[in-house]
Scaffold this motif. Structure first.
Motif, short mmCIF file in Angstrom:
data_model
loop_
_atom_site.label_atom_id
_atom_site.label_comp_id
_atom_site.label_asym_id
_atom_site.label_seq_id
_atom_site.Cartn_x
_atom_site.Cartn_y
_atom_site.Cartn_z
N ALA A 57 0.84 -1.21 0.00
CA ALA A 57 0.00 0.00 0.00
C ALA A 57 0.87 1.25 0.00
N ARG A 58 0.55 2.14 -0.91
CA ARG A 58 1.25 3.44 -0.93
C ARG A 58 0.20 4.53 -1.04
N ILE A 59 0.16 5.37 -0.02
CA ILE A 59 -0.88 6.40 0.02
C ILE A 59 -0.26 7.78 0.20
N LEU A 60 -0.70 8.71 -0.63
CA LEU A 60 -0.32 10.10 -0.41
C LEU A 60 -1.56 10.88 0.00
N GLN A 61 -1.48 11.52 1.18
CA GLN A 61 -2.61 12.32 1.63
C GLN A 61 -2.27 13.79 1.45
N LEU A 62 -3.00 14.45 0.58
CA LEU A 62 -2.72 15.87 0.33
C LEU A 62 -3.49 16.74 1.32
N PRO A 63 -2.94 17.90 1.64
CA PRO A 63 -3.59 18.77 2.61
C PRO A 63 -4.84 19.43 2.04
N TYR A 64 -5.95 19.26 2.70
CA TYR A 64 -7.23 19.79 2.24
C TYR A 64 -7.19 21.31 2.16
N ARG A 65 -6.56 21.90 3.12
CA ARG A 65 -6.64 23.35 3.27
C ARG A 65 -5.78 24.13 2.29
N ARG A 66 -4.61 23.64 2.01
CA ARG A 66 -3.74 24.42 1.13
C ARG A 66 -3.38 23.62 -0.11
N LEU A 67 -4.41 22.97 -0.63
CA LEU A 67 -4.19 22.06 -1.75
C LEU A 67 -3.59 22.76 -2.97
N ARG A 68 -4.17 23.89 -3.31
CA ARG A 68 -3.73 24.56 -4.53
C ARG A 68 -2.26 24.96 -4.47
#
Lengths: 328, 328
Positions: B213-224
DNA sequence: TATCTTTACTAATACGTTTTAGTAGAAATA
DNA sequence: TATTTCTACTAAAACGTATTAGTAAAGATA
C-alpha cells in the motif's frame, strides 16, 4: 410547534399589534413602553419565534426573493455566475429562486408564471431565443427585469453584457501580434446577436488589414453529429491556415477533438477561444482566450436589479462589462 | 393589474367561494351548475387570472417548493445534479429554492432558517461538516429531509448515496486487470466519510492481494499551493509505481498538472479517478474512472423526498446507488 | 299540503402577518 | 373643573386564498 404572533400575544396578555410592532422594531414609534418591549422581546427569543414569511409577504407585498432564469444551471458559465449572484444577494437579505429553461420557451413560460405567482421582487434573465413575449409579460406585471449575457433587440430592458465586437477585435489583434497572418474563424450557424457581433468584428478586421476572411459556420442543431467531420474537412481544404479563432468555448473543444490525430499529436498552429474553460489551462498547447469576468458581471446585474426594486422601474439602460484577454 | 378572486367574483356577481371552487376543479363536488362553471372559467381565462401563490400557500399550508442545499452550485457535480432535480420536480409541479453553503455553517444556518420561514415542504441537503445541529433543527420543524452524497453518522436521516467502498474496490480490481501491480492512492487529508471509505477499500485490497500500500494524503486546506509539488516529489520517490488511483476528480486533475513534463509528454502509467470529468474523455491518454450516475441519484432523492412529503415522515432509510466503471 | 331531498349556491371563518385608526386613562393646561 | 394633550396601548381591516357549514328555492315524496 412554531408559535404564531397570535399565540404569543395571548400568552403575554397583550394584543397581536403590540407583539408585531415590537418584533419589527417599531416599538418606539408606536410608543410601546420600554418595559413591555423588553418583556415581548424576551419571550419571543425564549420560544424561538420564527415569522411565517408567507403571511408576511402577503401583508407587505414583499417576498425578499428574486428569480434567476438561465439556460442551464449546470454549465460552466451559469453555475459559477449563479453562485456569485446568490452570495451578493444574501448580503442584502434576498434569496434566489432559480430555474433552467434548457432553451425551451414552454419551460420558460412555466418558470416565469411560477415566479410571478411567487411574487418575486425582480427577475434576472439570460434569454434564449423566442422569449420576447415572456419579457414583455414580466414588465407588464411591473416586475423589475434585468437581462444579461444576451438580449432581444425587440424588447427594451436593462441589459448587462460584455462588448462582443470589441472583444473579438482584441482577439484578432492578439493573434496577429503572435504571428498569425492567415487565421480563420469557426462559429455557429445561429443568429444569436453575440455570435453575430463576434463574426462581424472578425470580418471588419479582415477588411482593415487585408487578411483574407475564412469562416466556417457549423450547424447549431446537429453540431455533435456533424461538427467534428466538418472542421476536419474544412481545415484540410484550407492548408494555408495558420491559426483558428473559435467564437465560443464548446466550439473550441470540438475543434480540439477534430484536429487531434490518431497518434495524439496536435496540429501546429495557435487556437484561440471566446470564453474560457478549465481545460484550456491544462491542455498542451495551452489555449488563449477572451474571458468574461463573472464577478463584475454578477455584481452589475445585482446592483442594477436591486436599484430597480428599490427606486421603481426606470427606463432601460445598457451596461457593458469589459473582458479580459488571457494569454497562455 | 393582476385580478384577485374577489374582483372576479364581483364582476360576475357571484361569491368568492364559487369562483374559488370552480378554479380548483371542485365545481362538481360543490354542485355548481355546468352553466355557471363555464361562465366563470371563460371569464377567468379572459382576464388571465393568476392566483397569488403566497395567499394560496398561507391558506393551504403548501408552498409547492422544496429547498436544495449544496456546497457549491457552480461545481461540476452539484450543478448538473441540480438540473436533474429541477426537471424532476417541475413534472410534479414543485419548484426549487436552492442555496450554496460554501461549506460555511453560518451560511447554512441562514439558508435553513430562510427556507423554514418560506415553508418549503421538504429539504434536500448535501451536508458539509458540522451540520448536525442544522439537520436536527429541520427535523424538529417536521420538515421532511433527505440527505445525499455525504451524511452525518450522528443524525438519523434518509440518506441517498453511492457505495464508496464497493466502487473503490471495483476501481482497484480494474487497475489490476489492466496490468498494474503496484499502484498507489492519492487522497485528501480530511475525514469526510466518503473519502475514508475509498481509502479503506484500497487498503483492504492491498491486504488481500499482497500489494504494497502506498498512500499520499494531500492537505485539504492548502491544496492549490502545495498539491502539485507534493505529488511530484512523492511520485519521484516511488519509482516503482505503475498506476495511480485518485479518490476524487479534482485531485486527478491536479495530478495531471503535476505529472506533465515541460515538453508536454505524460508519465507512462494509467491514471484512474473517482468521479468523472469532462476533461477525462478529451485528454490523451484518456482517463478511466468511477462515475456517479447523476440521474439515478437525483431520481432517488426526489422520489424519497416526495414520498415523505406525501405520506408523512417515516423512519430513516439508506438508499445506495450503484456506480459505473468507465473504461477509456 | 306538509315534509323531506336535492340543487345551486353563499356567508363566514381561517391562514399569520402588517398597519392605521382609535381609545381609555393620566397628565397638563386654562 | 372643563378641556386639551399625551401616553401606551388595542381593535379592526387588509393581503388573497381555501373550506365548511349553512340556506333559499325547487322538486320529490307521502
Amino acid at each position: 410547534m412554531a408559535k404564531s404572533i397570535k399565540e404569543i400575544a395571548q400568552e403575554l396578555n397583550v394584543s397581536k399589534s403590540t407583539v408585531s410592532l415590537v418584533i419589527n422594531h417599531k416599538a418606539q414609534q408606536a410608543r410601546i413602553s420600554k418595559d413591555l418591549e423588553r418583556r415581548v422581546l424576551d419571550y419571543v427569543a425564549k420560544v424561538g419565534y420564527k415569522p411565517n414569511s408567507l403571511a408576511k409577504s402577503l401583508a407587505t407585498g414583499r417576498s425578499n426573493t428574486i428569480g434567476l432564469i438561465v439556460e442551464n444551471i449546470g454549465d460552466s458559465f451559469f453555475g459559477p455566475f449563479a453562485l456569485y449572484v446568490e452570495e451578493l444577494l444574501r448580503k442584502k437579505n434576498y434569496h434566489v429562486l432559480y430555474s433552467s429553461t434548457l432553451g425551451d420557451p414552454q419551460n420558460a413560460q412555466d418558470i416565469i408564471d411560477f415566479m410571478l405567482e411567487k411574487k418575486v421582487e425582480g427577475i434576472l434573465l439570460a434569454p434564449t431565443v423566442n422569449l420576447d413575449e415572456h419579457q414583455r409579460k414580466i414588465l407588464e406585471n411591473k416586475v423589475p427585469l434585468v437581462v444579461f449575457d444576451r438580449n432581444s433587440p425587440e424588447v427594451a430592458t436593462h441589459y448587462v453584457h460584455i462588448d462582443n465586437g470589441d472583444s473579438s477585435r482584441k482577439a484578432c489583434s492578439y493573434l496577429q501580434s503572435i504571428g498569425c497572418e492567415n487565421f480563420g474563424l469557426i462559429t455557429i450557424d445561429s443568429d444569436q446577436p453575440q455570435m453575430l457581433a463576434r463574426k462581424e468584428a472578425y470580418l471588419k478586421f479582415c477588411e482593415e488589414t487585408g487578411m483574407k476572411a475564412r469562416i466556417l459556420q457549423l450547424p447549431y442543431r446537429r453540431l455533435r453529429q456533424k461538427g467534428i467531420a466538418a472542421v476536419r474537412s474544412w481545415v484540410s481544404k484550407n492548408m494555408d491556415l495558420d491559426g483558428l479563432f473559435f467564437t465560443t468555448n464548446y466550439l473550441c473543444i470540438l475543434g480540439l477533438k477534430s484536429l487531434r490525430t490518431e497518434g495524439g499529436e496536435h496540429f501546429n498552429f495557435p487556437l484561440f477561444s471566446f470564453d474560457d474553460h478549465e481545460l484550456f489551462d491544462i491542455l498542451n498547447p495551452k489555449i488563449s482566450c477572451i474571458q468574461q469576468p463573472l464577478e463584475p458581471l454578477a455584481k452589475t446585474c445585482v446592483k442594477v436589479l436591486l436599484k430597480e426594486i428599490d427606486r421603481g422601474i426606470t427606463s432601460p439602460k445598457e451596461y457593458v462589462i469589459s473582458t479580459n484577454l488571457i494569454k497562455r
